[in-house]
Design a protein around this motif. Structure first.
Motif, PDB file in Angstrom:
ATOM      1  N   ARG A 297       7.251   1.992  -3.926  1.00 54.55           N
ATOM      2  CA  ARG A 297       6.840   2.903  -2.649  1.00 54.55           C
ATOM      3  C   ARG A 297       5.586   3.168  -3.006  1.00 54.55           C
ATOM      4  O   ARG A 297       4.840   3.191  -1.726  1.00 54.55           O
ATOM      5  CB  ARG A 297       7.883   4.215  -2.818  1.00 54.55           C
ATOM      6  N   ALA A 298       4.949   3.721  -3.826  1.00 55.66           N
ATOM      7  CA  ALA A 298       3.682   3.975  -4.154  1.00 55.66           C
ATOM      8  C   ALA A 298       2.794   2.591  -4.003  1.00 55.66           C
ATOM      9  O   ALA A 298       1.888   2.867  -3.183  1.00 55.66           O
ATOM     10  CB  ALA A 298       3.274   4.517  -5.629  1.00 55.66           C
ATOM     11  N   GLU A 299       3.120   1.596  -4.315  1.00 54.98           N
ATOM     12  CA  GLU A 299       2.416   0.297  -4.201  1.00 54.98           C
ATOM     13  C   GLU A 299       2.253   0.075  -2.562  1.00 54.98           C
ATOM     14  O   GLU A 299       1.283  -0.374  -2.096  1.00 54.98           O
ATOM     15  CB  GLU A 299       2.946  -0.855  -5.018  1.00 54.98           C
ATOM     16  N   ASP A 300       3.460   0.221  -2.008  1.00 55.70           N
ATOM     17  CA  ASP A 300       3.510  -0.342  -0.567  1.00 55.70           C
ATOM     18  C   ASP A 300       2.599   1.064   0.250  1.00 55.70           C
ATOM     19  O   ASP A 300       2.005   0.376   1.126  1.00 55.70           O
ATOM     20  CB  ASP A 300       4.953  -0.080  -0.176  1.00 55.70           C
ATOM     21  N   GLY A 301       2.779   2.152  -0.146  1.00 52.05           N
ATOM     22  CA  GLY A 301       1.864   3.265   0.527  1.00 52.05           C
ATOM     23  C   GLY A 301       0.425   2.844   0.215  1.00 52.05           C
ATOM     24  O   GLY A 301      -0.554   3.039   1.229  1.00 52.05           O
ATOM     25  N   GLU A 302       0.113   2.351  -0.685  1.00 50.52           N
ATOM     26  CA  GLU A 302      -1.294   2.254  -1.204  1.00 50.52           C
ATOM     27  C   GLU A 302      -1.941   0.977  -0.408  1.00 50.52           C
ATOM     28  O   GLU A 302      -3.100   1.178   0.278  1.00 50.52           O
ATOM     29  CB  GLU A 302      -1.707   1.962  -2.500  1.00 50.52           C
ATOM     30  N   LYS A 303      -0.883  -0.068  -0.381  1.00 52.13           N
ATOM     31  CA  LYS A 303      -1.370  -1.154   0.308  1.00 52.13           C
ATOM     32  C   LYS A 303      -1.639  -0.698   1.998  1.00 52.13           C
ATOM     33  O   LYS A 303      -2.268  -1.599   2.550  1.00 52.13           O
ATOM     34  CB  LYS A 303      -0.282  -2.286   0.331  1.00 52.13           C
ATOM     35  N   TYR A 304      -0.664  -0.137   2.505  1.00 51.83           N
ATOM     36  CA  TYR A 304      -0.560   0.409   4.102  1.00 51.83           C
ATOM     37  C   TYR A 304      -2.147   1.069   4.225  1.00 51.83           C
ATOM     38  O   TYR A 304      -2.798   0.759   5.149  1.00 51.83           O
ATOM     39  CB  TYR A 304       0.347   1.145   3.979  1.00 51.83           C
ATOM     40  N   LEU A 305      -2.394   1.794   3.183  1.00 50.58           N
ATOM     41  CA  LEU A 305      -3.941   2.727   3.450  1.00 50.58           C
ATOM     42  C   LEU A 305      -4.820   1.668   3.483  1.00 50.58           C
ATOM     43  O   LEU A 305      -5.691   1.756   4.264  1.00 50.58           O
ATOM     44  CB  LEU A 305      -3.965   3.488   2.466  1.00 50.58           C
ATOM     45  N   ARG A 306      -4.911   0.855   2.536  1.00 47.23           N
ATOM     46  CA  ARG A 306      -5.845  -0.203   2.450  1.00 47.23           C
ATOM     47  C   ARG A 306      -6.177  -1.131   3.453  1.00 47.23           C
ATOM     48  O   ARG A 306      -7.293  -1.491   4.047  1.00 47.23           O
ATOM     49  CB  ARG A 306      -6.012  -1.088   0.975  1.00 47.23           C
ATOM     50  N   GLU A 307      -4.750  -1.485   4.201  1.00 47.23           N
ATOM     51  CA  GLU A 307      -5.043  -2.223   5.330  1.00 47.23           C
ATOM     52  C   GLU A 307      -5.630  -1.615   6.386  1.00 47.23           C
ATOM     53  O   GLU A 307      -6.139  -2.266   7.490  1.00 47.23           O
ATOM     54  CB  GLU A 307      -3.356  -2.614   5.570  1.00 47.23           C
ATOM     55  N   LEU A 308      -5.267  -0.270   6.566  1.00 47.35           N
ATOM     56  CA  LEU A 308      -5.913   0.469   7.802  1.00 47.35           C
ATOM     57  C   LEU A 308      -7.643   0.549   7.670  1.00 47.35           C
ATOM     58  O   LEU A 308      -7.940   0.995   8.880  1.00 47.35           O
ATOM     59  CB  LEU A 308      -5.060   2.111   7.551  1.00 47.35           C
ATOM     60  N   THR A 309      -8.028   0.412   6.680  1.00 47.86           N
ATOM     61  CA  THR A 309      -9.586   0.435   6.543  1.00 47.86           C
ATOM     62  C   THR A 309     -10.116  -0.613   7.702  1.00 47.86           C
ATOM     63  O   THR A 309     -11.081  -0.718   7.648  1.00 47.86           O
ATOM     64  CB  THR A 309     -10.029   0.301   4.927  1.00 47.86           C
ATOM     65  N   LYS A 310      -9.184  -1.760   7.670  1.00 47.67           N
ATOM     66  CA  LYS A 310      -9.744  -2.890   8.404  1.00 47.67           C
ATOM     67  C   LYS A 310      -9.688  -2.509   9.968  1.00 47.67           C
ATOM     68  O   LYS A 310     -10.584  -3.281  10.733  1.00 47.67           O
ATOM     69  CB  LYS A 310      -8.839  -3.938   8.245  1.00 47.67           C
ATOM     70  N   THR A 311      -9.215  -1.426  10.181  1.00 45.68           N
ATOM     71  CA  THR A 311      -9.418  -1.045  11.720  1.00 45.68           C
ATOM     72  C   THR A 311      -9.568   0.099  12.191  1.00 45.68           C
ATOM     73  O   THR A 311     -10.071   0.501  13.127  1.00 45.68           O
ATOM     74  CB  THR A 311      -7.822  -1.407  12.292  1.00 45.68           C
ATOM     75  N   PHE A 312      -9.401   1.287  11.172  1.00 46.28           N
ATOM     76  CA  PHE A 312      -9.682   2.445  11.393  1.00 46.28           C
ATOM     77  C   PHE A 312     -11.073   2.956  11.468  1.00 46.28           C
ATOM     78  O   PHE A 312     -11.791   2.461  10.490  1.00 46.28           O
ATOM     79  CB  PHE A 312      -8.986   3.460  10.437  1.00 46.28           C
ATOM     80  N   THR A 313     -11.747   3.686  12.591  1.00 54.89           N
ATOM     81  CA  THR A 313     -13.270   3.854  12.506  1.00 54.89           C
ATOM     82  C   THR A 313     -13.370   5.410  12.659  1.00 54.89           C
ATOM     83  O   THR A 313     -14.586   5.666  12.452  1.00 54.89           O
ATOM     84  CB  THR A 313     -13.728   3.229  13.807  1.00 54.89           C
TER      85      THR A 313
END
Length: 254
Positions: free
Chosen positions: A18-34
């Protein structure tokens, strides 16, 4: 292995997944969130620093953190020196990073203290989100584009805190970093950056007043890269704390 031991092992594996999935999700958001410029309408506001910490912990309990709401929380809190003064530790020679809350390993909330003229090195954010809120004074942020050559150099003497990009300088033929923008952050203002948006350098431009800022990094990191403005040389460096939870780190005591 007993059935109880098997159950505990499975629970630990599930928590790690779960922790790894949550971290991966956050890192993916850096590609689109401004980032957002204003607090969200009809969303909960944080009246105190304690409220902010509590609401952040609740928000980061989710496997899929609402990063826009995190931005909102940072915008909604209004600086009160009586609440954060105990965390604000200054150093005569360099800016300091003072940990306020470790966020159960999901984020780091910290207060940075800048004496007159203090500045960071140009740096990235290790594929994480960075929110910066002014608590006192003002800071100037200069953003840069990534260098064409992003090869990483290892150097144990590199230090983000005092602007040093390494020990003995090795000849490096690269282009000067391209400056993208400059802006000044005033008290209670919030800015946001991630690696998709570029690199930045933060500086207290005042020669008479100190500055204090509140930073949230998610996921947290202890290593990032700093960059030489003249030639774009990238150097890996450790990121440390001057104090934790209001107490000076023993490694920083002279």
């Amino acid at each position: 292995m007993t059935s109880l031991a098997v159950m505990e092992l499975n629970n630990n594996n599930s928590s790690n997944d779960r922790a790894e999935d949550g971290e991966k999700y956050l890192r993916e958001l850096t590609k689109t969130f401004t980032g957002i410029d204003k607090p969200l309408k009809n969303a909960r506001k944080c009246e105190t620093l304690t409220d902010l910490i509590g609401e952040l912990r609740k928000t980061f309990d989710s496997d899929h953190v609402n990063i826009e709401y995190v931005n909102h929380l940072m915008l909604s809190y209004q600086s009160n020196p009586a609440e954060w003064r105990k965390f604000a530790k200054f150093d005569r020679y360099r800016y300091t990073r003072n940990l306020v809350d470790a966020g159960n390993g999901k984020y780091n909330l910290m207060i940075l203290c800048w004496n007159e003229g203090h500045a960071s090195a140009i740096h990235d954010h290790a594929d994480s989100h960075c929110f910066m809120k002014m608590l006192k004074g003002q800071l100037m942020e200069t953003r840069y584009a990534w260098p064409k050559d992003a090869t990483v150099t290892e150097d144990n003497k590199a230090d983000i805190g005092n602007g040093q990009t390494g020990g003995e300088e090795v000849e490096y033929n690269g282009d000067e970093l391209e400056e993208l923008s400059r802006s000044t952050l005033e008290t209670n203002g919030v800015c946001y950056i991630n690696d998709t948006l570029g690199l930045h350098r933060v500086e207290n431009p005042s020669h008479t007043d100190v500055a204090v800022s509140l930073h949230l990094y998610c996921p947290p990191f202890d290593v990032c890269s700093i960059f030489n403005k003249q030639n774009g040389k990238r150097t890996k460096c450790k990121v440390t704390f001057w104090s934790k939870f209001g107490k000076r780190e023993s490694s920083n005591v002279n």
